[in-house]
Motif scaffolding. Structure first.
Motif, PDB file in Angstrom:
ATOM      1  N   SER A 200       0.828  -1.205   0.000  1.00 32.82           N
ATOM      2  CA  SER A 200       0.000   0.000   0.000  1.00 32.82           C
ATOM      3  C   SER A 200       0.861   1.255   0.000  1.00 32.82           C
ATOM      4  O   SER A 200       1.980   1.257   0.525  1.00 32.82           O
ATOM      5  CB  SER A 200      -0.923   0.021   1.229  1.00 32.82           C
ATOM      6  N   VAL A 202       0.150   5.686   0.415  1.00 36.06           N
ATOM      7  CA  VAL A 202      -0.802   6.769   0.672  1.00 36.06           C
ATOM      8  C   VAL A 202      -0.179   8.101   0.259  1.00 36.06           C
ATOM      9  O   VAL A 202       0.963   8.405   0.620  1.00 36.06           O
ATOM     10  CB  VAL A 202      -1.196   6.820   2.169  1.00 36.06           C
ATOM     11  N   LEU A 212      -6.898  12.558  -0.015  1.00 35.44           N
ATOM     12  CA  LEU A 212      -6.071  11.366   0.205  1.00 35.44           C
ATOM     13  C   LEU A 212      -6.302  10.406  -0.945  1.00 35.44           C
ATOM     14  O   LEU A 212      -7.450  10.166  -1.355  1.00 35.44           O
ATOM     15  CB  LEU A 212      -6.426  10.705   1.536  1.00 35.44           C
ATOM     16  N   ASN A 213      -5.200   9.848  -1.462  1.00 31.07           N
ATOM     17  CA  ASN A 213      -5.250   8.778  -2.452  1.00 31.07           C
ATOM     18  C   ASN A 213      -4.481   7.594  -1.918  1.00 31.07           C
ATOM     19  O   ASN A 213      -3.407   7.771  -1.302  1.00 31.07           O
ATOM     20  CB  ASN A 213      -4.657   9.232  -3.782  1.00 31.07           C
ATOM     21  N   LEU A 214      -4.999   6.399  -2.151  1.00 31.21           N
ATOM     22  CA  LEU A 214      -4.348   5.190  -1.647  1.00 31.21           C
ATOM     23  C   LEU A 214      -4.286   4.149  -2.761  1.00 31.21           C
ATOM     24  O   LEU A 214      -5.308   3.841  -3.394  1.00 31.21           O
ATOM     25  CB  LEU A 214      -5.109   4.637  -0.436  1.00 31.21           C
ATOM     26  N   LEU A 279      -3.183   9.106  10.331  1.00 33.24           N
ATOM     27  CA  LEU A 279      -4.404   8.979   9.554  1.00 33.24           C
ATOM     28  C   LEU A 279      -5.469   8.456  10.512  1.00 33.24           C
ATOM     29  O   LEU A 279      -5.214   7.489  11.240  1.00 33.24           O
ATOM     30  CB  LEU A 279      -4.227   7.985   8.405  1.00 33.24           C
ATOM     31  N   VAL A 306     -10.276   2.540   4.964  1.00 26.81           N
ATOM     32  CA  VAL A 306      -8.860   2.789   4.644  1.00 26.81           C
ATOM     33  C   VAL A 306      -7.934   2.026   5.585  1.00 26.81           C
ATOM     34  O   VAL A 306      -6.889   1.506   5.170  1.00 26.81           O
ATOM     35  CB  VAL A 306      -8.574   4.308   4.707  1.00 26.81           C
ATOM     36  N   THR A 310      -3.475   0.301   5.680  1.00 24.40           N
ATOM     37  CA  THR A 310      -2.378   1.163   6.136  1.00 24.40           C
ATOM     38  C   THR A 310      -1.686   0.552   7.355  1.00 24.40           C
ATOM     39  O   THR A 310      -1.570   1.202   8.396  1.00 24.40           O
ATOM     40  CB  THR A 310      -2.890   2.575   6.469  1.00 24.40           C
ATOM     41  N   THR A 314       3.548   1.055   6.029  1.00 24.31           N
ATOM     42  CA  THR A 314       2.966   1.745   4.875  1.00 24.31           C
ATOM     43  C   THR A 314       3.605   3.123   4.720  1.00 24.31           C
ATOM     44  O   THR A 314       3.720   3.875   5.689  1.00 24.31           O
ATOM     45  CB  THR A 314       1.450   1.913   5.050  1.00 24.31           C
ATOM     46  N   VAL A 316       3.544   6.931   3.762  1.00 23.41           N
ATOM     47  CA  VAL A 316       2.586   8.044   3.650  1.00 23.41           C
ATOM     48  C   VAL A 316       3.356   9.271   3.201  1.00 23.41           C
ATOM     49  O   VAL A 316       4.291   9.716   3.878  1.00 23.41           O
ATOM     50  CB  VAL A 316       1.890   8.316   5.004  1.00 23.41           C
TER      51      VAL A 316
END
Length: 323
Positions: A200, A202, A212-214, A279, A306, A310, A314, A316
């Motif tokens: 993943s 973020v 936010l895009n994941l 987050l 989400v 995460t 992960t 970010v």
């Protein structure tokens, strides 16, 4: 005299042996290594016992070689005994960062794969850098992620991969490639124990409206989710960070920029990535602009969706103008 000599730093592929002043009986008591290393002792010559390791010496470890003496110690071929026991401590160098990245990529803990250019090396050379090439696992990954890749550099991407590996293998998560990490990595690579979790990434944008895009395994899973970042005086810092704590609920308390205090005992779906910034879910009337004390807030129902993607390790990335 034993080899290595007392106190040196040796490569993981170093040979270990003990040479005596006269012939020894290899069927009697033998030297030992602590912590234990898989392998066996054999007579390399009438006066030398050599250790044949099943793999490299554990990288980044400190080993103690003990040669037993006295009545229960090493036997001479003529029936004599070594007078007293002897010990030698030596440090095994860590494997290279490049080899660490190769193993992490091979097992799926990086967004890249590693393709060896030659046949598998001898087992004792498994911690040495291998010839080969890296390539991205998926097309069209965001530039904010691909720009993090630095072969041979222990940056946040590599640290995050180590943290993910530690978490998956129930090791203490500190992002440091110590002896346990190296031994487990080499074992998993030998048996093909790949990362059990998807990869993943973020990306949080502080450009209005904040989003936010994941990505999960290279595919956008959540796009343009409206979020809130920090207010002036508690700005969510730009940069790329690894999630270091992942809990379904967390108590958050502290001081607001205006000097007032807050104490929220049950903040839901929390993934901490930078100091006290995380987050998480939080109830607000609206989302998409700075409202938090540094965290990245989203609707609780969205945060619940989400959160499973995460885990610890992960990456970010936070980008956008400072307030």
């Amino acid at each position: 005299p034993p080899a290595p000599a007392p106190g040196p730093s040796v490569v993981p592929a170093a040979a270990v042996s003990v040479t005596f002043s006269k012939p020894v009986d290899p069927s009697g008591p033998l030297p030992s290594l602590a912590p234990a290393v898989a392998g066996s002792w054999t007579a390399a010559s009438p006066t030398t016992l050599a250790f044949h390791a099943e793999g490299p010496l554990p990288p980044a470890s400190t080993l103690t070689l003990t040669v037993p003496g006295g009545a229960q110690g090493i036997d001479g071929a003529d029936g004599s005994h070594l007078g007293t026991s002897a010990t030698v401590g030596f440090h095994v160098q860590p494997g290279s960062t490049t080899r660490l990245q190769q193993l992490l990529a091979q097992l799926g803990y990086l967004p890249l794969t590693f393709t060896p250019a030659a046949a598998a090396p001898p087992a004792t050379q498994a911690a040495a850098t291998q010839p080969g090439s890296f390539s991205w696992r998926w097309p069209n990954l965001p530039a904010q992620l691909t720009s993090q890749w630095q072969p041979g550099a222990y940056n946040e991407m590599t640290k995050a991969a180590v943290m993910s590996f530690e978490e998956a293998n129930h090791l203490g998560v500190d992002g440091v490639a110590g002896p346990q990490v190296w031994q487990t990595l080499l074992h998993d690579a030998a048996v093909g124990a790949d990362d059990p979790n998807p990869y993943s990434y973020v990306l949080v944008s502080k450009v209005s409206p904040e989003t936010l895009n994941l990505w999960v395994n290279g595919t956008p899973r959540f796009q343009n989710v409206l979020v809130n970042t920090g207010v002036p005086g508690a700005d969510t810092p730009d940069g790329t960070y690894a999630v270091f704590e992942h809990v379904s609920s967390s108590r958050m308390k502290g001081t607001n920029p205006n000097g007032t205090t807050y104490d929220d005992p049950h903040v839901p779906w929390v993934s901490y990535f930078y100091l006290g910034d995380a987050l998480h879910g939080y109830v607000r009337a609206h989302y998409g602009f700075p409202q938090s004390n540094g965290c990245v807030e989203m609707p609780v129902a969205t945060a619940q969706q989400v959160w499973p993607f995460t885990p610890i390790g992960t990456l970010v990335t936070v980008v956008g103008p400072k307030i």
